[in-house]
Design an enzyme around this catalytic site. Structure first.
Site, PDB file in Angstrom:
ATOM      1  N   ASP A  69      -8.098  -5.700   2.460  1.00  0.00           N
ATOM      2  CA  ASP A  69      -8.185  -4.446   3.074  1.00  0.00           C
ATOM      3  C   ASP A  69      -6.739  -3.957   3.502  1.00  0.00           C
ATOM      4  O   ASP A  69      -6.179  -4.826   3.971  1.00  0.00           O
ATOM      5  CB  ASP A  69      -9.286  -4.703   4.375  1.00  0.00           C
ATOM      6  CG  ASP A  69      -9.384  -3.170   4.909  1.00  0.00           C
ATOM      7  OD1 ASP A  69     -10.557  -3.129   5.266  1.00  0.00           O
ATOM      8  OD2 ASP A  69      -8.313  -2.217   5.218  1.00  0.00           O
ATOM      9  N   ASP A 128      -9.932   1.495  -0.113  1.00  0.00           N
ATOM     10  CA  ASP A 128      -8.927   0.520   0.114  1.00  0.00           C
ATOM     11  C   ASP A 128      -8.990  -0.935   0.455  1.00  0.00           C
ATOM     12  O   ASP A 128      -8.626  -1.442   1.081  1.00  0.00           O
ATOM     13  CB  ASP A 128      -8.245   1.218   1.262  1.00  0.00           C
ATOM     14  CG  ASP A 128      -8.738   0.703   2.621  1.00  0.00           C
ATOM     15  OD1 ASP A 128      -9.857   0.421   2.659  1.00  0.00           O
ATOM     16  OD2 ASP A 128      -7.914   0.293   3.646  1.00  0.00           O
ATOM     17  N   GLU A 129     -10.540  -1.467  -0.126  1.00  0.00           N
ATOM     18  CA  GLU A 129     -10.653  -2.786   0.250  1.00  0.00           C
ATOM     19  C   GLU A 129     -11.405  -3.253  -1.222  1.00  0.00           C
ATOM     20  O   GLU A 129     -12.076  -2.431  -1.815  1.00  0.00           O
ATOM     21  CB  GLU A 129     -11.432  -2.920   1.327  1.00  0.00           C
ATOM     22  CG  GLU A 129     -12.666  -1.790   1.505  1.00  0.00           C
ATOM     23  CD  GLU A 129     -13.451  -2.009   2.697  1.00  0.00           C
ATOM     24  OE1 GLU A 129     -13.958  -3.130   2.947  1.00  0.00           O
ATOM     25  OE2 GLU A 129     -13.339  -0.979   3.445  1.00  0.00           O
TER      26      GLU A 129
END
Ligand code: TTP
Ligand code: MG
Length: 358
Positions: free
Chosen positions: A13, A111-112
């Site tokens: 993350d 974003d992960e």
């Protein structure tokens, strides 16, 4: 018979993603509190904070907080609009890096990502070294930091990545799952939103440990299937597989109006029609989705995008419409004319491939 080896799952993350990208592009912001989101207009703006950096978090600013409240807490922060196109480009480069390290790979939001690296390492020591290499590689290529959680399933890995942010690396060994999860507040579980948290608190359940020790049949009585799921999650049990994505990345629709309009009814009607249209394509091609992005362009060509990743895969029209309605709320302003609106479904998985979470 030999015991099956535990899986080794990473959850990666990025740290304060939107603001980290902005700080990289504008080194002059370094060491300042930075907030990305709606325009605060001297404390009178509408809309919410998308994210803020760790400096701004010291003032109590958080994602999804009204921008006016953020302003009151820290008027001297740097306030920036959301530059979604830029974050999407950076995201896609990061995902390309991550994909190479994984046996199986699943992007989860912008974003992960989850990586199944079971086939790449022999033990957790090696896994830790691999995670360090990933962090180095992302930093070398993109000058951005991330936090990585390692566990034997997605649930533990995800909670672990959040455990020591920013720039963290947390390994949870199988024998430590219970002691790791038990003291954490129950809302750290993916399935526990604000409402469920309140209901659980009312039953005296504050921590994941409280939930794990609670009587399963009472939970099922109160929450149905979700009660069972929550109970298993609290015990750290999660058999869900990493779901690799297909070539089709997204499905989108947009409309440019013949004449710019601020008629909210017309805008919502148009969005509903776009939702129905994209939903038709989704079900005909037998896909489920998890992420919805809306896009709005005002008459002065100022363009905003905003996304939400749902905690579940779905192909229901009502999920699209409800989420789109919520995301759009802050952008439909009676005093601003709109030129274009659109929506996009991404994080697509074919319905056949989709397995039940547990
Ligand atoms: P997160 O990973 O939840 O947050 P973050 O990366 O900003 O911070 P952290 O270091 O705690 O991971 O979300 C990723 C991006 O998604 C975030 O940078 C902005 C966007 N986002 C929103 O637009 N609205 C929201 O409510 C949240 C939670 C995130
Ligand atoms: Mg993040």
């Amino acid at each position: 018979m030999a015991k099956t080896r535990n899986r080794v799952i990473f959850h990666v993350d990025m740290d304060h993603f939107f603001t980290a990208v902005e700080e990289r592009e504008h080194p002059e912001y370094t060491d300042n509190p930075v907030v990305v989101g709606a325009d605060p207009r001297a404390g009178k703006g509408r809309g919410v904070v998308s994210t803020c950096n760790y400096e701004a978090r010291k003032y109590g600013i958080r994602s999804a907080m009204p921008i006016t409240r953020a302003w009151r807490r820290c008027p001297h922060a740097v306030y920036l609009p959301v530059n979604y196109d830029l974050y999407e480009k950076v995201s896609s480069r990061i995902m390309t890096i991550l994909r190479r390290f994984a046996g199986k790979f699943e992007q989860w939001g912008l974003d992960e990502a989850f990586l199944d690296v079971t086939s790449k390492v022999h033990d957790l020591e090696e896994a830790k070294r691999l995670a360090q290499e990933i962090k180095r590689k992302i930093y070398a290529k993109e000058k951005l930091t991330c936090s990585i959680g390692i566990g034997s399933n997605k649930l533990v890995a995800k909670i672990a990545s959040d455990f020591n942010k920013p720039d963290g690396l947390t390994v949870v060994e199988e024998n430590d799952v219970k002691s790791f999860l038990s003291p954490l507040p129950v809302e750290k579980l993916l399935w526990v939103g604000k409402k469920t948290k309140r209901k659980l608190n009312a039953l005296g359940i504050k921590t994941i440990g409280d939930l794990a020790n609670f009587d399963a049949s009472t939970l099922i009585d109160k929450f149905g299937v979700m009660g069972r799921q929550m109970h298993l999650s609290a015990k750290g049990i999660d058999r869900s597989e990493i779901q690799e994505q297909w070539e089709i990345k997204s499905m989108s629709r947009d409309t440019t109006f013949d004449e710019d309009t601020s008629d909210t009814k017309l805008l919502l009607k148009t969005l509903n029609a776009l939702a129905e249209d994209v939903h038709k394509q989704l079900t005909e091609s037998n896909f489920n989705f998890k992420t919805i992005t809306i896009k709005i362009r005002y008459e002065n060509f100022e363009t905003h995008s905003h996304s939400k990743t749902l905690p579940f895969m779905t192909d229901r029209l009502v999920d699209i419409q409800k989420t789109v309605g919520n995301l759009m709320q802050v952008y439909l302003q009676p005093d601003r004319k709109v030129r274009l609106i659109g929506l996009k479904l991404s994080n697509l998985v074919s319905s056949e491939k989709q397995k039940k979470l547990i």
